[in-house]
Design an enzyme around this catalytic site. Sequence first.
Site, PDB file in Angstrom:
ATOM      1  N   ALA A 283       0.849  -1.183   0.000  1.00  0.00           N
ATOM      2  CA  ALA A 283       0.000   0.000   0.000  1.00  0.00           C
ATOM      3  C   ALA A 283       0.885   1.233   0.000  1.00  0.00           C
ATOM      4  O   ALA A 283       2.059   1.171   0.354  1.00  0.00           O
ATOM      5  CB  ALA A 283      -0.925   0.005   1.221  1.00  0.00           C
ATOM      6  N   MET A 284       0.297   2.368  -0.405  1.00  0.00           N
ATOM      7  CA  MET A 284       1.042   3.617  -0.495  1.00  0.00           C
ATOM      8  C   MET A 284       0.192   4.751   0.033  1.00  0.00           C
ATOM      9  O   MET A 284      -0.972   4.908  -0.351  1.00  0.00           O
ATOM     10  CB  MET A 284       1.447   3.870  -1.956  1.00  0.00           C
ATOM     11  N   GLU A 285       0.791   5.595   0.906  1.00  0.00           N
ATOM     12  CA  GLU A 285       0.054   6.547   1.733  1.00  0.00           C
ATOM     13  C   GLU A 285      -0.303   7.856   1.076  1.00  0.00           C
ATOM     14  O   GLU A 285      -0.454   8.885   1.756  1.00  0.00           O
ATOM     15  CB  GLU A 285       0.876   6.856   2.993  1.00  0.00           C
ATOM     16  N   ASN A 286      -0.493   7.914  -0.233  1.00  0.00           N
ATOM     17  CA  ASN A 286      -0.834   9.173  -0.904  1.00  0.00           C
ATOM     18  C   ASN A 286      -1.859   9.950  -0.075  1.00  0.00           C
ATOM     19  O   ASN A 286      -2.854   9.395   0.389  1.00  0.00           O
ATOM     20  CB  ASN A 286      -1.417   8.874  -2.288  1.00  0.00           C
ATOM     21  N   GLU A 319      -0.921   3.042   7.051  1.00  0.00           N
ATOM     22  CA  GLU A 319      -1.066   4.069   6.006  1.00  0.00           C
ATOM     23  C   GLU A 319      -1.785   5.315   6.522  1.00  0.00           C
ATOM     24  O   GLU A 319      -1.451   6.435   6.125  1.00  0.00           O
ATOM     25  CB  GLU A 319      -1.800   3.483   4.799  1.00  0.00           C
ATOM     26  N   HIS A 322       0.462   7.620   8.406  1.00  0.00           N
ATOM     27  CA  HIS A 322       1.269   8.444   7.510  1.00  0.00           C
ATOM     28  C   HIS A 322       0.589   9.764   7.160  1.00  0.00           C
ATOM     29  O   HIS A 322       1.266  10.723   6.757  1.00  0.00           O
ATOM     30  CB  HIS A 322       1.506   7.710   6.189  1.00  0.00           C
TER      31      HIS A 322
END
Length: 882
Positions: A283-286, A319, A322
Amino acid sequence: MQFRRLAAFLALCALVLVPTAAQAQRQWFADGAVPSRYEIAITPNIEAGSFSAEARISVEAEAALDAIAMNALDLAVASASIDGAPARFTIDAAAQTLTLTPRRPLAPGRHVIRISYSGKIQDDAYGLFRVSYQANGQTKHALATQFEPGDARRLAPMWDQPNRRAVFSLTITAPSDQMAVSNMPVARATRLSGGLTRTRFADTPSMASYLLFLAVGDFERVTRDVDGVELGVIVRRGEGHRTAAALQAGEESLRYFTDYFGIRYPLPKLDMIGVPGAGGFAAMENWGAILYFDQYILIDEDRSSDSDRQNIFGIVAHEIAHQWFGNLVTMNWWDDLWLNEGFASWMAAKATESIHPDWNPWLAQLTDGTATAMMLDARAGTHPVVQSVDTLEEANLAFDAITYQKGLAVIRMIEAYVGEDNFRTGVRNYLNAHLYGNARTEDLWSAVQAASGQPVLEIAHNFTGQRGFPLLAVTGADCTREPGNGALTLTQTRFAMDDASRTAERWAIPVVARRVGEAPVRAYLPADQNARLELSSCGPYIVNAGQTGFFRVRYDHANLARLRAAMPTLEPADQLGLLLDYWVFARSGDAPFSDYLDLASGLNAEADPIIAMDTLSSWNALARYAAGRPSEATVKAYALQTLRPFFARIGWDLHPGEAANDALLRAQLIAVLGSLGDEAVIAEARRRVHAAETDPSALAAGVRDAALSVVAFNASVSDYETMLVQAMAATDFVEQRRLWRQLASVSNEALAARTLSLTLGEAMPRQLRPQVLGIVSNGHPRLAWDFLVANRAAIEAMLDPLSRLGFASSIASSNSDPAIAAALQDYARNFPEGARPTIASAVAAIQLRAQTIAERMPAVEAWIAARERPRERAGARRRGDS
């Protein structure tokens, strides 16, 4: 890639590479134009794999500039202007830069850049990428972005570094029947001819470029209001019913972190977007639009395990943490990546402890994360938590267990030392001092030191600025002979698993110690070789009580014997700490293997499930070390004898009122017993799997993956063919992933080779192929390595930037043949310099495994033999009596 070092080019671009003793050349812009706002409009052509775009960039120049340079990669520029006047442009593909040169030097002040360009849509998870999936018999596509650490420059020309924050205004033109998602809500949507809609999103806050996000697809959105924040989960159409767990985890985490940080979540919405596929991340915390691969966000009531549910909560919590720690306040540069990742990992465990205390997250963390980081940190190839990062290759490699798990452990140690309230006050002060800005490691520790009045900076500097960690060798006076003398003598050295790591570092150490059953004593040990610690009374003692310290402890023989006798009465964390320390000491040679085996044999079937899981993991490892040795059957038999009492207590089926982690233990026991050859477990797994073909309820979700893994591991050709047909027929990516991963775990080498061959064809989803190869390497390390070498170009083409340089090391490190260590070094001879530590770490892992088998296993075999002989004599007597 390195930027070119030509002095004239550097002056032209205003790209300043700041030299220090530790870094000769850093890939960043230290001065020149500073962006304040990007307006980016793109039109993707998903079938063609390309997009066209325009960018309008507002910048400020503090001094006159002959040229403006920024990052750009895989972009074809058609035209460029500055303040409405055409500008000459040059692209340096190797340096990943675009340089604009106006006709006259630019005066200090504000300028507006316009660039018309086109770019590529990737087939792997970086930049703007596409995924394909099946829905209702149709092949569908979706687009998403992944920019960390340095791939936003593939979407638009920009200053693609974390300390060049700016506002982003994003517009996309896409099919009207698809949903477009970005960091912020839609500001305006305009229908165009040809079935297209132009969607403009509201401006983002000032943020780092790697947090920008865009997705387009046939999605549906499930939402709920969380104290004025619109929380959404966005998934493929028709999958909304599988989002309840993620939505609940999102709500709980959002509330927990809002309270902990004392700062409201600053955006109007927070979406969690799930797309099918896989990559070098989960996963990526955009900011405002977290990207997940959907196996990490979707739950199937009849298929998902308790482990899946715990993982979803942990990933969601990480996430969302973040959104404050990393997004609201961002590290200045990739040196301090741990400020993002270590802190978010620690906060996820804090949230879990608060919301799901029955999962016992800190105990699980000791085995799942801290032990892994310690193993890496005790051998060649490790690095400090705060490390020098100059290139994007080095930044990609920084996403490792040292950054995440050692970072987490150091934070936990310091929080335990200064107290929860003081630590939270320091964190709140740190965030408020750097809102919408950038910070460095020292900023955090200074805030915590100011809040607590404790020497936090020295401790933190030692543990984050140095490689490795301490080994405390502890001896205690015999206070039965010397009444009133409860003093302990502690000698610190760097703990090492190899000669390269036997270096002379010292640490300032916060220590918690206690006599068993008494109150703890807290102490601060200066960075000296020797120290004394006073404990009252007599009896066995624990140093690192509660296991919050990032160090290992070796006791004198007298105290270890007392602890072994007291093992059932110790706190679970201290039981586990002893087991973890002495397991590693057995492998490093700091203590005989018998010390660990004696401790482990003192556990009973009622031990905490996490401790039981650690024990079964150790016996499974010993069985693997014994493979091919004369003792193989004996070690496996003894492992089964040791583990069966745990399974006798827990069984195949859920018990009313059982501990939450019993479900995890049950699944792991089934999988390990099945791999060790327990005939009853294998037979029952086959029965349940075959029964489920006609009655799905015959295979409960909690044991489904475990039972399938047993059948797969012991698969006959017929079993394999059945599973292969199922995997190829599956249309849901989450289920495809489950089935292909099972096929990768077969113990039959010929069938494993078949699975490997399938990674080169179209039968297996592209994104799963590296995962499958990695799983095969666990059971067939030499087979997988030879396959990688033979098909290097094809396999490397499947890898995204986050995994590309570390993949060969991960495959090689499962081996125990020193020849593979040499082969890995040869394989990587043309890798960039920044990859050398990763190669060195894998080489050290191979050598350690070989040493364990050759030099340590004889002691294990002797220990087992010494216990088998009395059992055999007792059996002979019983047979004689009958």
